[in-house]
Design a protein around this motif. Structure first.
Motif, PDB file in Angstrom:
ATOM      1  N   ARG A   8      -7.408 -11.017  -5.615  1.00  0.00           N
ATOM      2  CA  ARG A   8      -8.232 -10.279  -6.571  1.00  0.00           C
ATOM      3  C   ARG A   8      -9.663 -10.804  -6.557  1.00  0.00           C
ATOM      4  O   ARG A   8     -10.628 -10.034  -6.624  1.00  0.00           O
ATOM      5  N   ARG A   9      -9.822 -12.114  -6.429  1.00  0.00           N
ATOM      6  CA  ARG A   9     -11.151 -12.726  -6.421  1.00  0.00           C
ATOM      7  C   ARG A   9     -11.883 -12.528  -5.097  1.00  0.00           C
ATOM      8  O   ARG A   9     -13.098 -12.689  -5.034  1.00  0.00           O
ATOM      9  N   LEU A  10     -11.143 -12.194  -4.063  1.00  0.00           N
ATOM     10  CA  LEU A  10     -11.807 -11.838  -2.805  1.00  0.00           C
ATOM     11  C   LEU A  10     -12.463 -10.469  -2.908  1.00  0.00           C
ATOM     12  O   LEU A  10     -13.340 -10.133  -2.107  1.00  0.00           O
ATOM     13  N   GLY A  11     -12.018  -9.675  -3.879  1.00  0.00           N
ATOM     14  CA  GLY A  11     -12.642  -8.377  -4.094  1.00  0.00           C
ATOM     15  C   GLY A  11     -11.741  -7.178  -3.894  1.00  0.00           C
ATOM     16  O   GLY A  11     -12.229  -6.046  -3.882  1.00  0.00           O
ATOM     17  N   ALA A  12     -10.427  -7.397  -3.739  1.00  0.00           N
ATOM     18  CA  ALA A  12      -9.509  -6.278  -3.545  1.00  0.00           C
ATOM     19  C   ALA A  12      -9.508  -5.373  -4.776  1.00  0.00           C
ATOM     20  O   ALA A  12      -9.519  -5.852  -5.915  1.00  0.00           O
ATOM     21  N   ASP A  13      -9.476  -4.059  -4.560  1.00  0.00           N
ATOM     22  CA  ASP A  13      -9.377  -3.113  -5.668  1.00  0.00           C
ATOM     23  C   ASP A  13      -7.978  -3.109  -6.261  1.00  0.00           C
ATOM     24  O   ASP A  13      -7.817  -2.942  -7.474  1.00  0.00           O
ATOM     25  N   LYS A  14      -6.977  -3.285  -5.414  1.00  0.00           N
ATOM     26  CA  LYS A  14      -5.604  -3.399  -5.866  1.00  0.00           C
ATOM     27  C   LYS A  14      -4.889  -4.463  -5.027  1.00  0.00           C
ATOM     28  O   LYS A  14      -5.172  -4.614  -3.822  1.00  0.00           O
ATOM     29  N   VAL A  15      -3.971  -5.170  -5.657  1.00  0.00           N
ATOM     30  CA  VAL A  15      -3.158  -6.164  -4.956  1.00  0.00           C
ATOM     31  C   VAL A  15      -1.696  -5.748  -5.120  1.00  0.00           C
ATOM     32  O   VAL A  15      -1.152  -5.779  -6.229  1.00  0.00           O
ATOM     33  N   PHE A  16      -1.085  -5.321  -4.030  1.00  0.00           N
ATOM     34  CA  PHE A  16       0.286  -4.824  -4.062  1.00  0.00           C
ATOM     35  C   PHE A  16       1.223  -5.770  -3.316  1.00  0.00           C
ATOM     36  O   PHE A  16       0.782  -6.656  -2.569  1.00  0.00           O
ATOM     37  N   ASP A  17       2.508  -5.548  -3.519  1.00  0.00           N
ATOM     38  CA  ASP A  17       3.546  -6.411  -2.962  1.00  0.00           C
ATOM     39  C   ASP A  17       4.345  -5.642  -1.914  1.00  0.00           C
ATOM     40  O   ASP A  17       4.926  -4.589  -2.222  1.00  0.00           O
ATOM     41  N   ILE A  18       4.389  -6.152  -0.708  1.00  0.00           N
ATOM     42  CA  ILE A  18       5.177  -5.513   0.350  1.00  0.00           C
ATOM     43  C   ILE A  18       6.665  -5.579   0.027  1.00  0.00           C
ATOM     44  O   ILE A  18       7.468  -4.835   0.605  1.00  0.00           O
ATOM     45  N   ASP A  19       7.045  -6.413  -0.925  1.00  0.00           N
ATOM     46  CA  ASP A  19       8.433  -6.406  -1.392  1.00  0.00           C
ATOM     47  C   ASP A  19       8.843  -5.008  -1.854  1.00  0.00           C
ATOM     48  O   ASP A  19      10.016  -4.624  -1.731  1.00  0.00           O
ATOM     49  N   PHE A  20       7.901  -4.268  -2.422  1.00  0.00           N
ATOM     50  CA  PHE A  20       8.206  -2.889  -2.819  1.00  0.00           C
ATOM     51  C   PHE A  20       8.673  -2.100  -1.597  1.00  0.00           C
ATOM     52  O   PHE A  20       9.672  -1.370  -1.653  1.00  0.00           O
ATOM     53  N   GLY A  21       7.949  -2.251  -0.485  1.00  0.00           N
ATOM     54  CA  GLY A  21       8.346  -1.571   0.744  1.00  0.00           C
ATOM     55  C   GLY A  21       9.678  -2.059   1.269  1.00  0.00           C
ATOM     56  O   GLY A  21      10.426  -1.302   1.899  1.00  0.00           O
ATOM     57  N   ALA A  22       9.998  -3.328   1.006  1.00  0.00           N
ATOM     58  CA  ALA A  22      11.298  -3.863   1.417  1.00  0.00           C
ATOM     59  C   ALA A  22      12.424  -3.177   0.649  1.00  0.00           C
ATOM     60  O   ALA A  22      13.474  -2.847   1.218  1.00  0.00           O
ATOM     61  N   ASP A  23      12.205  -2.954  -0.644  1.00  0.00           N
ATOM     62  CA  ASP A  23      13.213  -2.234  -1.429  1.00  0.00           C
ATOM     63  C   ASP A  23      13.401  -0.812  -0.917  1.00  0.00           C
ATOM     64  O   ASP A  23      14.529  -0.310  -0.820  1.00  0.00           O
ATOM     65  N   VAL A  24      12.290  -0.157  -0.564  1.00  0.00           N
ATOM     66  CA  VAL A  24      12.390   1.193  -0.017  1.00  0.00           C
ATOM     67  C   VAL A  24      13.099   1.154   1.338  1.00  0.00           C
ATOM     68  O   VAL A  24      13.914   2.028   1.656  1.00  0.00           O
ATOM     69  N   THR A  25      12.805   0.129   2.127  1.00  0.00           N
ATOM     70  CA  THR A  25      13.476  -0.016   3.429  1.00  0.00           C
ATOM     71  C   THR A  25      14.987  -0.066   3.255  1.00  0.00           C
ATOM     72  O   THR A  25      15.738   0.564   4.020  1.00  0.00           O
ATOM     73  N   ILE A  26      15.436  -0.812   2.256  1.00  0.00           N
ATOM     74  CA  ILE A  26      16.881  -0.950   2.048  1.00  0.00           C
ATOM     75  C   ILE A  26      17.529   0.390   1.718  1.00  0.00           C
ATOM     76  O   ILE A  26      18.571   0.747   2.291  1.00  0.00           O
ATOM     77  N   VAL A  27      16.947   1.172   0.804  1.00  0.00           N
ATOM     78  CA  VAL A  27      17.606   2.430   0.446  1.00  0.00           C
ATOM     79  C   VAL A  27      17.561   3.421   1.599  1.00  0.00           C
ATOM     80  O   VAL A  27      18.515   4.199   1.800  1.00  0.00           O
ATOM     81  N   GLU A  28      16.487   3.376   2.383  1.00  0.00           N
ATOM     82  CA  GLU A  28      16.421   4.273   3.537  1.00  0.00           C
ATOM     83  C   GLU A  28      17.358   3.798   4.653  1.00  0.00           C
ATOM     84  O   GLU A  28      18.053   4.602   5.284  1.00  0.00           O
ATOM     85  N   GLU A  29      17.380   2.490   4.865  1.00  0.00           N
ATOM     86  CA  GLU A  29      18.209   1.940   5.942  1.00  0.00           C
ATOM     87  C   GLU A  29      19.690   2.071   5.602  1.00  0.00           C
ATOM     88  O   GLU A  29      20.510   2.390   6.471  1.00  0.00           O
ATOM     89  N   ALA A  30      20.032   1.832   4.329  1.00  0.00           N
ATOM     90  CA  ALA A  30      21.432   1.974   3.909  1.00  0.00           C
ATOM     91  C   ALA A  30      21.881   3.426   4.036  1.00  0.00           C
ATOM     92  O   ALA A  30      23.020   3.704   4.449  1.00  0.00           O
ATOM     93  N   THR A  31      21.003   4.355   3.696  1.00  0.00           N
ATOM     94  CA  THR A  31      21.322   5.776   3.851  1.00  0.00           C
ATOM     95  C   THR A  31      21.570   6.118   5.310  1.00  0.00           C
ATOM     96  O   THR A  31      22.526   6.830   5.654  1.00  0.00           O
TER      97      THR A  31
END
Length: 579
Positions: A258-281
Motif C-alpha cells: 500500500r505504501r509503495l502506491g498500489a491502488d488495491k492490494v489483493f490476495d492470490i489466495d482468492f484465485g486459489a479458492d476459485v482454482t479449487i472449485v473449477e478444478e474439482a468440477t
C-alpha cells in the motif's frame, strides 16, 4: 551402525562410518567454509575452499569429500589452511567481475563474505581475464558468466531437476558454464524454475529484474495499479529484512504494498479458492464421463512447461485450469473491472510471486480473458524486497494491515497452496464435501503433507476409492510421468509442483548461504507459517468462501465450469519439441 572416533580442532566427536571431514566438523559445531558443496546434491571438491589438515593425509585435503578414519585428528584453521584459502580466493578473484556495488547479490554473496573473512581485498594474480556476453534471452533469468566462479552448483541443481541443460563449455581459463552448443538460454528446454538462482553463491545467475516496469506503472496516474501476492511470499519476505526463517509477515507485506502506491492490494489466495472449485468440477466431470485420468494440477508453470516439452503426448492429463495467479488477474480485469467501472486496459496487475517461472507464464498464449494480459508483470519476493528498501520503508516496524476487498478474502485451503501437497489437500476437502454431501470436519490429510519428493495415498470417499499422488520437483515429476506414459499409474488425481518443496522454496524466494540450506529445514519452517494460518482460519474449504460464491452468483451465473468461466479461467496447452 559402525561409528568412527576423531578429533576436530581438539574436540572429540563420533561419526558414522563413511562420514566426511566436513560432516565431522559440523557434528563438532565447527563450520568449514565451502563454495561448491551442496548437501546430498553436489560434493565434487572443486573449489578447494574447504581444505583442512588431517593426520594420515598428504598435504591439505578437501573436507567435503575426504573420508574420516578412526583416530583421525583434523585441524580446520591453521596458518597453512588460512593461507591456502586466501590464495584460492585471490585466484577466483583474478577472473571475477568485481563490480560489487552494482551487483544484486552484494551483501548476500558467499564469495564477498569469504573475502571479507580472510582479508582479501584484491587479487594477487591479475592478468588475462576472459569476457563473456550477458545472456538475457529468457524472460525469467539473466546469466552473467563474468561473475561465475565455476562452482557448478547450478549444474548440479539443474540435474537434480531432471532438466540438465547446464554444463561446462571450453577448457582452461576459458571454461564457462552454459548450454550445449553455446545456445542462448531461451533456445533450450529450460523450464524457468529458477532453482539455479537460489543456489548460485554469487551474482552470476539472477532473476530478470522487472521492478522498473512496476515503478513506471505506479507513477502513471492513468493506471489503476493492483498488486497481489501469492501465499508463499508472506512466509518468506521477512527474511529479506533480517527476520527469522518461518516468520509470517502477511500484515506488514500488505502495508508495504500500500505504501509503495498500489491502488488495491489483493490476495492470490482468492484465485486459489476459485482454482479449487473449477478444478474439482473438472475432476468430477472426468471421473463421471470417462475423461482422461489421472488429472494433473496446472498451477506450476515450470511443471507445465516440463510436461509440454518432455511429455507432449500426455498434456491431456493437465487440468485446463489457469494457475491461481492468472485466474486472479483474469477476474480483476473482468468481474472487478465491471464492478468498479474501470476499463480493463487501464488496470495494471502486478503479481508478487515466489517463482521465476511466472515471468514466463504471463507471456504464454491464451492468458488474456479481457482481451488484455491477465497479469502485466510478475516480480519475485526478492524484487519486492528491493522495492521496499528503495522506498525507504522500515519493514519490520510497519503495522499489520489487511488486504482490500473484494479479492482479499480467502480460506485456509487457499493458503496451503504454497507448499507441496497443499493443492491436493485443498482439493480433497472440497471433493469430500461434494461427493458425500456432508460438511466434513476431518479435513487434514497428513498423507500428502511433508517434503518427501513423491507421496501417494489411497482414500475412501462416498464409497469410491480415490488414489492420489503428490510430486515436488521435476525429478519426481518425471517418475510420475513415466508411470502414466507406460500405463502403470492408477491414480485419479496428481499434484505436481516444479520446485522441490513447492512454492515456499521457489526460485524467486530469499537466498540463504549454502550452510543454512544444508543445516536448516527452510521448507518446513516456511510451510508451518501457511499451515498455522490455515489452522487459525474461520473458513478452511474453498467452496465455503462467500466471495467465491458472490463471484458465481454475480458473474459466472451458470455455475462452476460454465462456458463463461471456462473462457476466463481455463487455458490450453501446446505440445513442445520433445527433448
Amino acid at each position: 551402525m559402525d561409528m568412527l572416533n576423531c578429533k576436530v580442532n581438539g574436540i572429540a566427536v563420533s561419526v558414522p562410518a563413511g562420514s566426511t571431514i566436513l560432516e565431522a566438523a559440523r557434528a563438532a559445531g565447527i563450520e568449514i567454509p565451502t563454495l561448491c558443496y551442496m548437501k546430498e546434491i553436489n560434493a565434487i571438491g572443486a573449489c578447494r575452499i574447504c581444505v583442512v589438515e588431517a593426520t594420515g593425509a598428504r598435504g591439505l585435503v578437501p573436507a567435503c569429500v575426504y573420508p574420516v578414519t578412526e583416530g583421525m585428528e583434523i585441524q580446520t584453521n591453521t596458518a597453512k589452511v588460512q593461507e591456502a584459502r586466501k590464495m584460492t580466493l585471490e585466484l577466483i578473484l583474478s577472473t571475477h567481475d568485481k563490480k560489487c556495488l552494482s551487483c544484486p547479490r552484494s551483501t548476500n554473496c558467499e564469495l564477498q563474505k569469504l573475502c571479507n573473512d580472510y582479508g582479501v581485498t584484491a587479487s594477487a594474480f591479475e592478468g588475462f581475464k576472459p569476457e563473456f556476453a550477458i545472456d538475457d534471452s529468457a524472460p525469467h533469468l539473466v546469466r552473467d558468466n563474468n561473475k561465475c566462479i565455476l562452482c557448478r552448483r547450478c549444474v548440479a541443481v539443474c540435474n537434480q531437476q531432471f532438466v540438465g541443460i547446464l554444463g561446462a563449455n571450453d577448457r582452461g581459463i576459458d571454461t564457462n558454464i552454459g548450454q550445449a552448443f553455446k545456445l542462448n538460454l531461451n533456445d533450450t528446454p529450460c523450464i524457468s524454475c529458477g532453482q539455479c538462482t537460489v543456489v548460485c553463491p554469487v551474482g552470476a545467475l539472477t532473476e530478470k529484474d522487472d521492478t522498473e516496469q512496476v515503478w513506471a506503472a505506479l507513477a502513471d496516474p492513468s493506471k489503476h495499479v493492483v498488486m497481489m501476492t501469492a501465499p508463499a511470499v508472506r512466509a518468506a519476505l521477512g527474511e529479506e529484512f533480517g527476520m527469522p526463517i518461518g516468520t509470517g509477515v502477511e500484515g506488514k507485506m500488505v502495508a508495504s504494498l500500500r505504501r509503495l502506491g498500489a491502488d488495491k492490494v489483493f490476495d492470490i489466495d482468492f484465485g486459489a479458492d476459485v482454482t479449487i472449485v473449477e478444478e474439482a468440477t473438472e475432476l468430477l466431470d472426468r471421473v463421471k464421463n470417462g475423461g482422461v485420468l489421472p488429472m494433473i494440477t496446472s498451477c506450476s508453470p515450470g511443471w507445465v512447461r516440463f510436461c509440454e516439452q518432455y511429455y507432449p503426448n500426455e498434456i491431456d492429463h493437465l487440468s485446463s485450469c489457469k494457475s491461481p495467479m492468472q485466474m486472479t488477474g483474469a477476474i480483476i480485469k473482468t468481474w472487478y473491472a465491471e464492478k468498479e467501472g474501470i476499463d480493463p486496459k487501464d488496470i495494471y496487475v502486478v503479481a508478487v510471486m515466489p517463482c521465476t517461472a511466472k515471468k514466463y507464464e504471463i507471456k504464454r498464449e491464451d492468458q488474456n480473458a479481457a482481451g488484455v494480459p491477465d497479469v502485466d508483470v510478475s516480480i519475485t519476493t526478492r524484487e519486492l524486497a528491493r522495492m521496499i528498501k528503495r522506498q525507504g520503508l522500515n519493514f519490520v516496524n510497519l503495522p499489520d494491515e489487511e488486504f482490500d476487498n473484494p479479492l482479499g478474502e480467502d480460506t485456509g485451503a487457499a493458503v496451503i497452496f504454497g507448499t507441496t501437497g497443499g493443492v491436493m489437500e485443498a482439493a480433497l476437502r472440497t471433493a469430500n464435501d461434494w461427493l458425500t454431501g456432508n460438511d466434513n470436519t476431518e479435513i487434514t490429510y497428513e498423507a500428502v503433507r511433508g517434503n518427501k519428493a513423491l507421496k501417494e495415498a489411497t482414500l475412501e470417499i462416498a464409497g469410491m476409492t480415490i488414489k492420489v499422488a503428490v510430486a515436488s520437483g521435476t525429478k519426481a515429476a518425471n517418475e510420475v510421468m513415466e508411470k502414466i506414459a507406460s500405463g502403470e499409474a492408477d491414480w485419479t488425481f496428481v499434484e505436481i509442483m516444479g520446485c522441490p518443496g513447492g512454492c515456499v522454496t521457489g526460485g524467486g524466494q530469499p537466498i540463504h548461504p549454502q550452510y543454512v540450506r544444508d543445516t536448516v529445514d527452510i521448507h518446513g519452517l516456511r510451510a508451518k507459517v501457511l499451515y498455522d494460518q490455515d489452522e487459525a482460519a474461520v473458513l478452511r474449504k474453498s467452496h465455503e468462501s462467500p466471495v467465491v460464491r458472490a463471484l458465481y452468483e454475480e458473474y459466472y451465473k451458470d455455475g462452476y465450469g460454465c462456458h463463461k468461466a471456462h473462457h476466463d479461467l481455463h487455458t490450453t496447452y501446446k505440445a513442445g519439441k520433445k527433448f
